[in-house]
Design a protein around this motif. Structure first.
Motif: not given
Length: 485
Positions: A98-102, A429-439
């Protein structure tokens, strides 16, 4: 090598919902806030700080037993708060989200002690509430004390735990990927239909360890399957990771030993039919830093003055299954076959060095399972680059010596230097954690991942709508009857 070609270094904070995680005794340091582990604000402040430093994730370890091998008792662990008392790792995630976005959240849960039907719902719930920022660190547990307290005589044998884990993953994948079709949830106020029951399927799982006939309780979350983390680099653990893990946590004493591990793991990933970049590899480090090498060294020596030998030996007793109080402190340690963390002593000996009990106390009272790096910003950045470029790791699980000072020091001193070198992200990067980590551009698991097998499996098969329903409970008929009366 130009900045454009350098691998981005993934940064995770490594923590646990307890007082002493990897550094024994330092909770007594005047600046330590570890005693506030029960305070929700402690965790939300940590999350805000990590996002300030553009960390990728907070990786939360867990155990559901106690370290009672050392001297045959949990007394030393209790005295030093060595991973006991310990809270549930799931509790603070929603507040931190709740106190973060990414910032991502890697949550440890053991397949030996959590039923897959229930754990699948808990993880889906958090994936919804975090907007797709959840990873599950899949472990099989290693403490006899944990097994005894859920009714077993002793811990399940090491390889048998991985047999159970394979079926466990199949159950969760069926629930997350195959139970609810895309488009099943309509939310149609006009028709009064929230979910199209013809697109929801019972999984009808009957295996050696689990029987789960029904469908997933949660609607599909942003990632469906959370990012799969895995911790364990034994031969069987690597096989499991090669099939399932999207990020793997390993132990290594040097970049040279890390390279042997990372090469072997990536070869197994390829043999499993997955892409070379389908799995990210993290190793454990503790960094003590300051404006200069000299300032960092003074800080390290100060922290060492608070270190607890008994607390660290209590932890190592649980990690290895060996009672260190019964060993000659100057006799070289050798790895043994048991059902604890098999790679703990193996990792210490991987460089051909003979570690003793005395070495463990002096060199790992701070750092725990991983090496300690001490130095100013340039020295630490040089070392981290070496681990990545020569050791083949993708990033680090960074433990603290003193919390939250270790994290703040790293963000204030080391992160700016890594940014200058183009090695860490300056924006998310935008998106979910999977999108951020794996590109990847899609938040879902890749087609090469075993979870993807279940995406289309249930389409055309039995759905909830196929089940017969007594006409006496037809909604329209019931309303007509009430109106007539």
């Amino acid at each position: 090598m130009s900045n454009a070609k350098k691998k981005r270094i993934i940064l995770n904070a490594f923590d646990m919902t307890c007082v002493s995680h990897q550094a024994a005794g330092t909770w007594r340091h005047p600046s330590s806030q570890a005693l506030r582990y029960n305070d929700l604000e402690y965790w939300t402040n940590l999350a805000i700080e990590l996002e300030r430093g553009h960390f990728d994730a907070l990786f939360i370890a867990d155990v559901v037993g106690v370290y009672d091998v050392y001297r045959g008792s949990a007394e030393a662990a209790l005295h030093d708060a060595a991973q006991v008392p310990v809270n549930d790792p799931f509790g603070a995630i929603s507040a931190m989200a709740a106190v973060t976005r990414n910032l991502g959240f890697g949550i440890t849960a053991a397949v030996t002690f959590e039923h897959p039907y229930l754990l699948a719902r808990r993880l889906s719930t958090l994936d919804h509430l975090t907007k797709g920022r959840v990873a599950w660190n899949v472990v099989s547990s290693y403490l006899d004390s944990a097994a005894r307290n859920i009714g077993l005589d002793r811990q399940i044998a090491h390889d048998a735990r991985y047999d159970l884990a394979e079926e466990y993953m199949e159950v969760t994948y069926k629930l997350w990927e195959g139970s609810w079709e895309d488009g099943a949830v309509l939310r149609d106020k006009e028709s009064g239909v929230f979910t199209d029951a013809s697109k929801v399927h019972p999984i009808r799982h009957e295996g050696e360890y689990f029987k789960v006939p029904g469908f997933h309780l949660s609607e599909p979350s942003p990632q469906r399957t959370p990012v799969i983390f895995q911790a364990g680099a034994s031969s069987r653990g690597r096989q499991f990771a090669a099939r399932h893990a999207e990020a793997m946590f390993v132990l290594a004493t040097s970049p040279e030993t890390a390279r042997r591990l990372t090469d072997a793991i990536r070869a197994e990933v390829a043999e499993a039919g997955r892409e070379p970049d389908a799995l990210k590899i993290f190793t454990l480090l503790t960094v003590i830093t300051g404006p200069t090498d000299e300032a960092a060294q003074r800080k390290y020596e100060e922290y060492l003055s608070y270190a607890s030998a008994d607390g660290m030996l209590a932890l190592y007793g649980g990690w290895t299954g060996l009672d260190f109080s019964s060993l000659d402190p100057d006799t070289p340690l050798t790895a043994v076959e048991n059902d604890s963390l098999r790679t703990t002593l193996e990792s210490l000996a991987a460089d051909g060095e003979a570690w003793t009990v005395r070495d463990v106390v002096h060199r790992r009272a701070i750092g725990g399972l991983g090496p300690v790096l001490v130095g100013g910003p340039q020295t630490i950045a040089d070392e981290l680059e070496k681990w990545v470029d020569e050791g083949g790791v993708d990033g680090f699980n960074l433990a603290y010596a003193v919390t939250p000072a270790s994290t703040t020091d790293f963000i204030d001193f080391v992160v700016p230097e890594l940014r200058k070198r183009g090695r860490v992200q300056t924006r998310y990067a935008p998106g979910t954690l999977r999108e951020k980590l794996l590109g990847d551009q899609d938040g879902r698991v890749r087609d090469s991942h075993p979870a993807a097998h279940w995406r289309q499996y249930y389409i055309g098969r039995e759905s909830v709508a196929d089940a017969s329903r007594p006409t006496a409970f037809d909604g329209k008929e019931l309303h007509r009857t009430e109106a007539a009366e």
